[in-house]
Structure formats: structure tokens, C-alpha cells
Scaffold this active site. Structure first.
Site, PDB file in Angstrom:
ATOM      1  N   ASP A   1       0.851  -1.196   0.000  1.00 10.17           N
ATOM      2  CA  ASP A   1       0.000   0.000   0.000  1.00 10.17           C
ATOM      3  C   ASP A   1       0.890   1.252   0.000  1.00 10.17           C
ATOM      4  O   ASP A   1       1.807   1.356   0.829  1.00 10.17           O
ATOM      5  CB  ASP A   1      -0.878  -0.046   1.270  1.00 10.17           C
ATOM      6  CG  ASP A   1      -1.975   0.995   1.262  1.00 10.17           C
ATOM      7  OD1 ASP A   1      -2.383   1.420   0.167  1.00 10.17           O
ATOM      8  OD2 ASP A   1      -2.439   1.357   2.362  1.00 10.17           O
ATOM      9  N   HIS A   2       0.641   2.160  -0.913  1.00  4.88           N
ATOM     10  CA  HIS A   2       1.377   3.429  -0.998  1.00  4.88           C
ATOM     11  C   HIS A   2       2.892   3.271  -1.055  1.00  4.88           C
ATOM     12  O   HIS A   2       3.626   3.961  -0.330  1.00  4.88           O
ATOM     13  CB  HIS A   2       1.023   4.360   0.175  1.00  4.88           C
ATOM     14  CG  HIS A   2      -0.370   4.874   0.097  1.00  4.88           C
ATOM     15  ND1 HIS A   2      -0.766   5.863  -0.767  1.00  4.88           N
ATOM     16  CD2 HIS A   2      -1.491   4.497   0.758  1.00  4.88           C
ATOM     17  CE1 HIS A   2      -2.060   6.083  -0.623  1.00  4.88           C
ATOM     18  NE2 HIS A   2      -2.530   5.261   0.289  1.00  4.88           N
TER      19      HIS A   2
ATOM     20  N   GLU B   1      -1.350   6.042  -8.695  1.00  5.01           N
ATOM     21  CA  GLU B   1      -2.131   7.121  -8.071  1.00  5.01           C
ATOM     22  C   GLU B   1      -2.046   8.426  -8.854  1.00  5.01           C
ATOM     23  O   GLU B   1      -0.968   8.867  -9.235  1.00  5.01           O
ATOM     24  CB  GLU B   1      -1.668   7.348  -6.621  1.00  5.01           C
ATOM     25  CG  GLU B   1      -2.308   8.575  -5.990  1.00  5.01           C
ATOM     26  CD  GLU B   1      -2.556   8.475  -4.493  1.00  5.01           C
ATOM     27  OE1 GLU B   1      -2.690   7.352  -3.972  1.00  5.01           O
ATOM     28  OE2 GLU B   1      -2.608   9.539  -3.857  1.00  5.01           O
TER      29      GLU B   1
ATOM     30  N   HIS C   1      -7.442  10.109   4.234  1.00 12.06           N
ATOM     31  CA  HIS C   1      -7.036   9.022   5.140  1.00 12.06           C
ATOM     32  C   HIS C   1      -7.357   9.412   6.587  1.00 12.06           C
ATOM     33  O   HIS C   1      -7.246  10.580   6.948  1.00 12.06           O
ATOM     34  CB  HIS C   1      -5.520   8.782   5.049  1.00 12.06           C
ATOM     35  CG  HIS C   1      -5.094   8.039   3.819  1.00 12.06           C
ATOM     36  ND1 HIS C   1      -4.022   8.434   3.051  1.00 12.06           N
ATOM     37  CD2 HIS C   1      -5.561   6.904   3.248  1.00 12.06           C
ATOM     38  CE1 HIS C   1      -3.854   7.582   2.048  1.00 12.06           C
ATOM     39  NE2 HIS C   1      -4.779   6.645   2.138  1.00 12.06           N
ATOM     40  N   GLY C   2      -7.689   8.443   7.393  1.00 10.93           N
ATOM     41  CA  GLY C   2      -7.971   8.723   8.810  1.00 10.93           C
ATOM     42  C   GLY C   2      -9.390   9.246   8.977  1.00 10.93           C
ATOM     43  O   GLY C   2     -10.240   9.062   8.109  1.00 10.93           O
TER      44      GLY C   2
ATOM     45  N   HIS D   1      -9.470   5.234  -1.654  1.00  7.84           N
ATOM     46  CA  HIS D   1      -8.651   5.227  -0.427  1.00  7.84           C
ATOM     47  C   HIS D   1      -9.416   5.973   0.657  1.00  7.84           C
ATOM     48  O   HIS D   1     -10.389   6.670   0.371  1.00  7.84           O
ATOM     49  CB  HIS D   1      -7.305   5.922  -0.699  1.00  7.84           C
ATOM     50  CG  HIS D   1      -6.321   5.033  -1.384  1.00  7.84           C
ATOM     51  ND1 HIS D   1      -5.263   4.458  -0.717  1.00  7.84           N
ATOM     52  CD2 HIS D   1      -6.261   4.585  -2.654  1.00  7.84           C
ATOM     53  CE1 HIS D   1      -4.575   3.711  -1.568  1.00  7.84           C
ATOM     54  NE2 HIS D   1      -5.155   3.770  -2.752  1.00  7.84           N
ATOM     55  N   GLY D   2      -8.971   5.853   1.885  1.00  7.34           N
ATOM     56  CA  GLY D   2      -9.643   6.569   2.976  1.00  7.34           C
ATOM     57  C   GLY D   2     -11.070   6.087   3.142  1.00  7.34           C
ATOM     58  O   GLY D   2     -11.990   6.875   3.371  1.00  7.34           O
TER      59      GLY D   2
ATOM     60  N   SER E   1     -12.598   4.617   5.458  1.00  7.25           N
ATOM     61  CA  SER E   1     -13.215   4.658   6.800  1.00  7.25           C
ATOM     62  C   SER E   1     -14.040   5.913   6.983  1.00  7.25           C
ATOM     63  O   SER E   1     -13.557   7.020   6.718  1.00  7.25           O
ATOM     64  CB  SER E   1     -12.125   4.668   7.885  1.00  7.25           C
ATOM     65  OG  SER E   1     -11.356   3.506   7.812  1.00  7.25           O
TER      66      SER E   1
ATOM     67  N   ASN F   1      -8.499   1.115   6.777  1.00  8.94           N
ATOM     68  CA  ASN F   1      -7.532   0.874   7.838  1.00  8.94           C
ATOM     69  C   ASN F   1      -8.094   1.394   9.166  1.00  8.94           C
ATOM     70  O   ASN F   1      -8.277   0.655  10.128  1.00  8.94           O
ATOM     71  CB  ASN F   1      -6.198   1.549   7.495  1.00  8.94           C
ATOM     72  CG  ASN F   1      -5.072   1.147   8.418  1.00  8.94           C
ATOM     73  OD1 ASN F   1      -5.222   0.214   9.204  1.00  8.94           O
ATOM     74  ND2 ASN F   1      -3.960   1.826   8.358  1.00  8.94           N
TER      75      ASN F   1
END
Ligand code: 13P
Length: 289
Positions: free
Chosen positions: A86-87, A138, A180-181, A209-210, A212, A233
Site C-alpha cells: 500500500d502506498h 495514483e 485518510h484517517g 482510499h480513505g 473509513s 484501515n
């Protein structure tokens, strides 16, 4: 192990079937074991993602690749499993992952100028071919911070997406105002207009992505517009940490041998499993393998 696969078939099927494959980040043995068990119990192919930071934490590329492969053998996992970098921030990171046995890599060149991103992505594709591994690229960037990788949250340019797609990547991560987060207060939501343009310009399975904390309706709409992989994540980390917090607050570590790590982490690993099952259902990949 013929079910230890690259991501191409999984995401291509998902794109055609208008659902998304779950990419769950792994952080340790408990994480990995829980997610493999969920995949098998629910008959769902999944992608296990490991960031460079998490790989370093776990001991290195070989540890991670061998842990996943050994768990798959010992737990008799028969559904498709992808192990994905990842990344990856450099060509070298992708090379280390492929040499260790990862089946898929993301080269995240969002910190480079676009011509440099394009150039390195091209080299990573050529290398990955030798390993029959899949490649995610990306365009634009994901906002916030993921394991030391900080993004400005630039919305991707559909023309740049097309240029990356033409190189022969398998999956494309494109910034559409995702973060993210935890999402900040006042977040404006995903940019569906840009997502539509990117889907058309690239014609590739797209990655959110991100994953959540995005409202369910927005995730569903994004999947209907071409998202075929959703990365999560933080939500699993929150579930894990919440269960540990409850355990300690309730003084369970003080009862009998409650300090035994296997006891300490039992509810936490169950919490990961419960959350992962919920997400597989939400993304539509539950039971698809
Ligand atoms: P979250 O931590 O926000 O779920 O994002 C995960 C991710 O995108 C990994 O690449």
C-alpha cells in the site's frame, strides 16, 4: 498456492459486477489471521494491504509475505487472497515487496511531478510483469496522513488518469476529495463529477482510499460509478482499540490471567472480524468467491 493471487481478476470482476473488493490494511499477526478467517468464513476474496510503515513495524517484507503465506497454508484458506504493497513511495519499495512475494504493488507517485510519477509507474509495471503481480497507480492525492504518507488531497486530473491508465496499470487510485484517517468536520463529501470523468477517461477499476467513515450512500454511489476496491484501515484500528479500551477499563487484565496477550486481544480480534464482515456486506463482495 493457487489462491494467493494478484488483484487483477478480483477487481475486474468487481467492476463488471458493480461491487467493490475490500482492501484491509494489516498491522500484525492478529490482524492478518482475523481477516483471513473472515475471508474464508464468508467466502469473500480480499486484498491485504501493508504500508511501508506497517511492514517496517512487522519486521520487513519477508516477514509479512511469509506470515500471510504460512497463515493461508495452516488455516487452509481456499478463497483468493492478494498481498498488496500500500502506498509504495519508490521503485525500490515495490521491488522489495515483489522480491519477497507480494502479489500486487501500489506505486504512489503523488509526491512527484506528474512526468516523474508517470516514468516511475512505467518502470514498476515492467518489473511487476516479471512477477505476474498487479499494479495500482495514483493520480491526484488522498488527503490526510497514512503511516507517515501525507497527502494534500488534490482532486485528480482526468487527463493524467488517462495517461496512467494507458501505461497498462491494473487499478487506479484517484483523489476525489477522499481523506485518510478520520474525516474532518465540514468535509464536503466525495467529488462524484470528477469520479465520473475519471471512470470514463481511464476505463480502469478505481480505488477509493480513505474508506473509513464515508457515509454509506456515498460509498454505494462511488461503487456504482466505477470504484472496485475500497481501502480501509482506520475503522478496523478503531474497532480494535475500542475493544482493548473496554477490556482495560473493566479491569479484565487484573482478573486471573487476564494479562495474557491472547486474552487481552481476544475481544479486539473479534471486533476486527465483526467490522470486516459488515464492510464486506456494504461493499457487496461478501460471498462472491
Ligand atoms: P483509512 O485509514 O482512512 O481507512 O484509509 C485506508 C487507506 O486508504 C489505505 O490505503
Amino acid at each position: 498456492m493457487k489462491n494467493f493471487v494478484n488483484a487483477k481478476a478480483l477487481v475486474d470482476y468487481a467492476k463488471a459486477g458493480k461491487y467493490a473488493v475490500a482492501h484491509f490494511n494489516i498491522n500484525n499477526l492478529e490482524w492478518t489471521k482475523s481477516l483471513l478467517e473472515v475471508a474464508q468464513e464468508t467466502k469473500s476474496g480480499i486484498i491485504l494491504g501493508a504500508s511501508e510503515g506497517a511492514i517496517k513495524y512487522m519486521g520487513g517484507y519477508n516477514v509479512v509475505a511469509n506470515m500471510v503465506k504460512s497463515l493461508m497454508a495452516d488455516l487452509k484458506i481456499t478463497v483468493p487472497i492478494v498481498l498488496h504493497l500500500d502506498h509504495g513511495q519508490s521503485y525500490q519499495a515495490c521491488q522489495s515487496a515483489l522480491e519477497a512475494g507480494f502479489t500486487s504493488v501500489m506505486f504512489d507517485g503523488s509526491h512527484l511531478s506528474f512526468p516523474e510519477n508517470l516514468e516511475t509507474t512505467k518502470k514498476v509495471i515492467a518489473l511487476a510483469k516479471k512477477y505476474h503481480a498487479s499494479v495500482e497507480a495514483e493520480a491526484g492525492s488522498v488527503g490526510g496522513e497514512e503511516d507517515g504518507v501525507v497527502g494534500l488531497g488534490e482532486v485528480a486530473d482526468p487527463q493524467e488518469c488517462q495517461s496512467l491508465a494507458k501505461l497498462g496499470i491494473d487499478i487506479l487510485a484517484a483523489g476525489i476529495n477522499n481523506v485518510h484517517g478520520r474525516y474532518p468536520d465540514g468535509w464536503k463529501g466525495l467529488n462524484f463529477d470528477v469520479l465520473k470523468q475519471i471512470a470514463e477517461a481511464s476505463n480502469k477499476p478505481l480505488v477509493l482510499h480513505g474508506g473509513s467513515g464515508i457515509p454509506k450512500e456515498q460509498v454505494a454511489k462511488a461503487i456504482s460509478l466505477g470504484i472496485a476496491k475500497v481501502n480501509v484501515n482506520t475503522e478496523l484500528q478503531e474497532a480494535f482499540a475500542g475493544a482493548i479500551r473496554n477490556y482495560i477499563i473493566n479491569n479484565k487484565d487484573q482478573e486471573n490471567k487476564g494479562y495474557d496477550p491472547r486474552k487481552l486481544m481476544k475481544d479486539a480480534t473479534l471486533a476486527i472480524k465483526t467490522k470486516a464482515i459488515e464492510l464486506l456486506k456494504e461493499f457487496g463482495s461478501y460471498g462472491k468467491s
